[in-house]
Design an enzyme around this catalytic site. Structure first.
Site, short mmCIF file in Angstrom:
data_model
loop_
_atom_site.label_atom_id
_atom_site.label_comp_id
_atom_site.label_asym_id
_atom_site.label_seq_id
_atom_site.Cartn_x
_atom_site.Cartn_y
_atom_site.Cartn_z
N THR A 174 -13.58 -1.34 71.94
CA THR A 174 -13.10 -1.93 73.18
C THR A 174 -12.47 -3.09 72.92
O THR A 174 -12.55 -3.79 72.16
CB THR A 174 -14.57 -2.18 73.93
OG1 THR A 174 -14.12 -2.41 75.35
CG2 THR A 174 -15.29 -2.93 73.40
N HIS B 187 -25.35 2.77 84.16
CA HIS B 187 -24.65 3.79 83.32
C HIS B 187 -24.57 3.22 81.97
O HIS B 187 -24.71 4.15 80.84
CB HIS B 187 -23.31 4.25 84.12
CG HIS B 187 -22.49 3.11 84.16
ND1 HIS B 187 -22.89 1.91 84.86
CD2 HIS B 187 -21.13 2.93 83.78
CE1 HIS B 187 -21.92 0.85 84.89
NE2 HIS B 187 -20.83 1.51 84.26
N ASN C 8 -12.44 -4.67 76.30
CA ASN C 8 -12.94 -5.31 77.42
C ASN C 8 -14.25 -6.18 76.97
O ASN C 8 -15.36 -5.90 76.47
CB ASN C 8 -13.37 -4.15 78.19
CG ASN C 8 -14.21 -4.58 79.76
OD1 ASN C 8 -14.56 -5.68 79.61
ND2 ASN C 8 -13.76 -3.81 80.61
N ASP D 131 -16.12 5.02 77.20
CA ASP D 131 -15.26 5.16 78.25
C ASP D 131 -15.96 5.35 79.70
O ASP D 131 -17.10 6.47 79.55
CB ASP D 131 -14.38 6.49 78.25
CG ASP D 131 -13.20 6.21 78.93
OD1 ASP D 131 -12.30 5.34 78.64
OD2 ASP D 131 -12.84 7.20 79.85
P1 ITT Z 1 -11.68 -0.52 77.04
O1 ITT Z 1 -10.90 0.90 77.10
O2 ITT Z 1 -10.93 -1.32 75.94
O3 ITT Z 1 -13.12 -0.19 76.57
P2 ITT Z 1 -11.17 -0.54 79.69
O4 ITT Z 1 -11.91 -1.66 80.86
O5 ITT Z 1 -9.87 -0.19 79.77
O6 ITT Z 1 -11.78 -1.27 78.30
P3 ITT Z 1 -12.25 2.06 80.51
O7 ITT Z 1 -10.85 2.46 80.23
O8 ITT Z 1 -13.57 2.53 80.09
O9 ITT Z 1 -12.52 0.37 79.79
O10 ITT Z 1 -12.22 1.51 81.89
C1 ITT Z 1 -13.67 1.17 82.51
C2 ITT Z 1 -13.29 0.70 83.81
O11 ITT Z 1 -14.35 1.19 85.02
C3 ITT Z 1 -13.28 -1.01 84.02
O12 ITT Z 1 -12.19 -1.51 83.77
C4 ITT Z 1 -13.86 -1.01 85.61
O13 ITT Z 1 -12.93 -1.02 86.28
C5 ITT Z 1 -14.61 0.17 85.73
N1 ITT Z 1 -16.18 -0.09 85.20
C6 ITT Z 1 -16.62 0.59 84.40
N2 ITT Z 1 -17.92 0.03 84.03
C7 ITT Z 1 -18.28 -0.80 84.97
C8 ITT Z 1 -19.15 -1.53 85.35
O14 ITT Z 1 -20.39 -1.65 84.43
N3 ITT Z 1 -19.25 -2.36 86.60
C9 ITT Z 1 -18.00 -2.34 87.06
N4 ITT Z 1 -17.03 -1.64 86.86
C10 ITT Z 1 -16.91 -0.90 85.59
#
Ligand code: ITT
Length: 198
Positions: A7, A179, A9, A68
């Site tokens: 990740t 989640h 993030n 994801d």
């Molecule tokens: P990585 O792929 O690098 O892990 P990303 O943010 O792009 O980072 P995802 O593709 O899995 O990750 O997208 C997840 C998105 O879903 C995240 O950016 C938020 O917009 C939303 N999201 C997921 N979990 C969340 C949470 O616990 N609280 C709020 N929003 C969430």
């Protein structure tokens, strides 16, 4: 043990570290200078998690996983789903994503604003063998932002029966019900047995 998380993030990484504790040392893509962007071309959370973790595993060949995750809104037929982080493309941000969500739900009454967060984790061991873990959290999309904790859609995700958003509870409380909390806890239970972590 040492474990890679595919990740970039930092909010996710913070939550993952809090849940796994100090017996598992997490490194992320943010620790690898200039790691190329990974194109998330899958149609499902599981496909995207596998794409992310396989890309990292090919580079490190050590135990690794990817999260994801995203928001599924029933009135939007499951959108933004796998597109949650890029919902307000071409220059997405958490704030613009929420603005777009409000706009698309503007005629939808409170009772029909049901939604859930979903998190799928794919883990690859040192041999590249996969295991999948999943967690969901049901809730409602509010009409205004509330709270400053968390990230992403947390300020508009209302916990049923609690009249509070995910951004109004502490990180510890969120991890117990979220989640991601459920999926990472399931991964943790698996790792403890597989790698004899006491
Ligand atoms: P990585 O792929 O690098 O892990 P990303 O943010 O792009 O980072 P995802 O593709 O899995 O990750 O997208 C997840 C998105 O879903 C995240 O950016 C938020 O917009 C939303 N999201 C997921 N979990 C969340 C949470 O616990 N609280 C709020 N929003 C969430």
């Amino acid at each position: 043990m040492k474990l890679w998380a595919a990740t970039k993030n930092s909010n996710k990484a913070r939550e993952i570290r809090q849940i796994l504790g100090d017996k598992i040392e997490i490194s992320t893509l943010l620790d690898v200078p200039n790691f190329p962007e990974i194109a998330e071309t899958g149609n499902t959370f599981e496909e995207n998690a596998l794409i992310k973790v396989q890309t990292l595993w090919n580079y490190v060949r050590e135990p690794a996983f990817a999260d994801d995750s995203g928001l599924e809104v029933d009135a939007l037929k499951g959108a933004p789903g796998v597109h949650s982080s890029r919902f307000s493309a071409p220059e997405p941000s958490d704030s613009k994503n929420i603005d777009k969500l409000f706009a698309e739900l503007k005629d939808v009454p409170a009772a029909k604003r049901t939604a859930r967060f979903r998190c799928v984790i794919v883990f690859l061991d040192e041999n590249g063998s996969p295991r999948t873990f999943e967690g969901t959290l049901e809730g409602l999309i509010g009409f205004e932002r509330k709270g400053t904790n968390g990230f992403g859609y947390d300020p508009v995700f209302i916990l049923p029966g609690k009249n509070r958003t995910l951004a109004e509870i502490s990180a510890g409380e969120k991890n117990l019900i979220s989640h991601r909390g459920k999926a990472v806890e399931a991964l943790f239970q698996f790792l403890k047995v597989r790698y004899n972590i006491t």
